[in-house]
Write a protein that holds these residues in place. Structure first.
Motif, mmCIF file in Angstrom:
data_model
loop_
_atom_site.group_PDB
_atom_site.id
_atom_site.type_symbol
_atom_site.label_atom_id
_atom_site.label_comp_id
_atom_site.label_asym_id
_atom_site.label_seq_id
_atom_site.Cartn_x
_atom_site.Cartn_y
_atom_site.Cartn_z
ATOM 1 N N GLU A 189 19.469 196.543 76.526
ATOM 2 C CA GLU A 189 19.493 195.093 76.329
ATOM 3 C C GLU A 189 20.645 194.927 76.552
ATOM 4 O O GLU A 189 20.804 194.201 74.457
ATOM 5 C CB GLU A 189 18.162 194.561 75.114
ATOM 6 C CG GLU A 189 17.422 195.310 75.421
ATOM 7 C CD GLU A 189 16.015 194.110 74.627
ATOM 8 O OE1 GLU A 189 15.435 193.316 74.655
ATOM 9 O OE2 GLU A 189 15.897 194.804 73.400
ATOM 10 N N VAL A 213 21.389 191.561 74.224
ATOM 11 C CA VAL A 213 21.419 191.159 73.102
ATOM 12 C C VAL A 213 21.985 192.598 72.133
ATOM 13 O O VAL A 213 22.113 191.089 71.626
ATOM 14 C CB VAL A 213 19.538 191.752 73.022
ATOM 15 C CG1 VAL A 213 19.175 191.545 71.859
ATOM 16 C CG2 VAL A 213 18.831 190.557 73.401
ATOM 17 N N PHE A 257 16.478 184.797 74.082
ATOM 18 C CA PHE A 257 16.014 186.205 74.705
ATOM 19 C C PHE A 257 14.264 187.061 73.992
ATOM 20 O O PHE A 257 13.954 187.480 73.385
ATOM 21 C CB PHE A 257 17.218 187.598 74.213
ATOM 22 C CG PHE A 257 18.195 187.050 75.155
ATOM 23 C CD1 PHE A 257 18.191 187.541 76.264
ATOM 24 C CD2 PHE A 257 18.995 186.701 73.650
ATOM 25 C CE1 PHE A 257 20.397 187.274 76.400
ATOM 26 C CE2 PHE A 257 20.839 186.551 74.189
ATOM 27 C CZ PHE A 257 20.417 186.849 75.924
ATOM 28 N N SER A 260 12.902 190.257 73.731
ATOM 29 C CA SER A 260 13.267 191.494 73.448
ATOM 30 C C SER A 260 12.259 191.774 72.304
ATOM 31 O O SER A 260 12.494 191.392 71.237
ATOM 32 C CB SER A 260 14.739 191.128 72.631
ATOM 33 O OG SER A 260 15.471 192.277 72.196
ATOM 34 N N PRO A 308 17.077 202.040 73.853
ATOM 35 C CA PRO A 308 16.629 200.963 74.064
ATOM 36 C C PRO A 308 14.865 200.603 74.017
ATOM 37 O O PRO A 308 14.386 199.862 73.621
ATOM 38 C CB PRO A 308 16.466 201.099 75.414
ATOM 39 C CG PRO A 308 17.779 201.637 75.905
ATOM 40 C CD PRO A 308 18.466 202.420 74.866
#
Length: 137
Positions: A17, A20, A37, A40, A92
């Motif tokens: 991401e 982010v 987002f 997320s 992630p």
């Protein structure tokens, strides 16, 4: 042998991401990023942690629940079939694992015993090292 994948099920590795992470690094607030987002898990885990630290237990639980479900969506999109490793070492994956941990923490705070047990098992099955790693931060 801690962390050994005895079932031979492939690891699930979520995509990065980048935006982010960059925006968090630039000082953007998780609440602002959640609106931009919403998929997320990391952003929802951060919101859960903030609420928990401030004693807002129900909000913390709710944020964790959103992060958990968004993480399940991402895992399925990445090929996860309901079981198998989701390693902490793959950065992630950490948003999902942190949301999962926060959900268990929130469930414990509101006395939801069965949920605590289920989430604890899920976190351990995903990566037996994740809980200790999260708690050491």
């Amino acid at each position: 042998m801690v962390g050994e994948n005895l079932l031979g099920i492939p690891e699930t590795l979520l995509p990065e991401e980048t935006e982010v992470i960059d925006r968090l690094g630039a000082g953007d607030e998780p609440a602002d990023l959640a609106a931009k987002f919403p998929s997320s898990s990391l952003v929802w885990a951060l919101l859960s942690d903030e609420a928990h630290a401030e004693g807002r237990i129900v909000e913390s639980y709710a944020y964790a629940r959103v992060g958990y479900h968004r993480g399940l969506d991402a895992l399925r999109k990445a090929g996860w079939r309901g079981q198998g490793p989701v390693p902490w070492r793959h950065e992630p994956n950490r948003g999902f694992l942190r949301s999962l941990y926060a959900l268990g923490r929130g469930a414990a705070a509101i006395g939801e015993v069965e949920e605590v047990e289920r989430i604890g098992k899920f976190l351990n099955d995903s990566d037996p090292t994740a809980k200790a790693a999260i708690e050491s931060n």
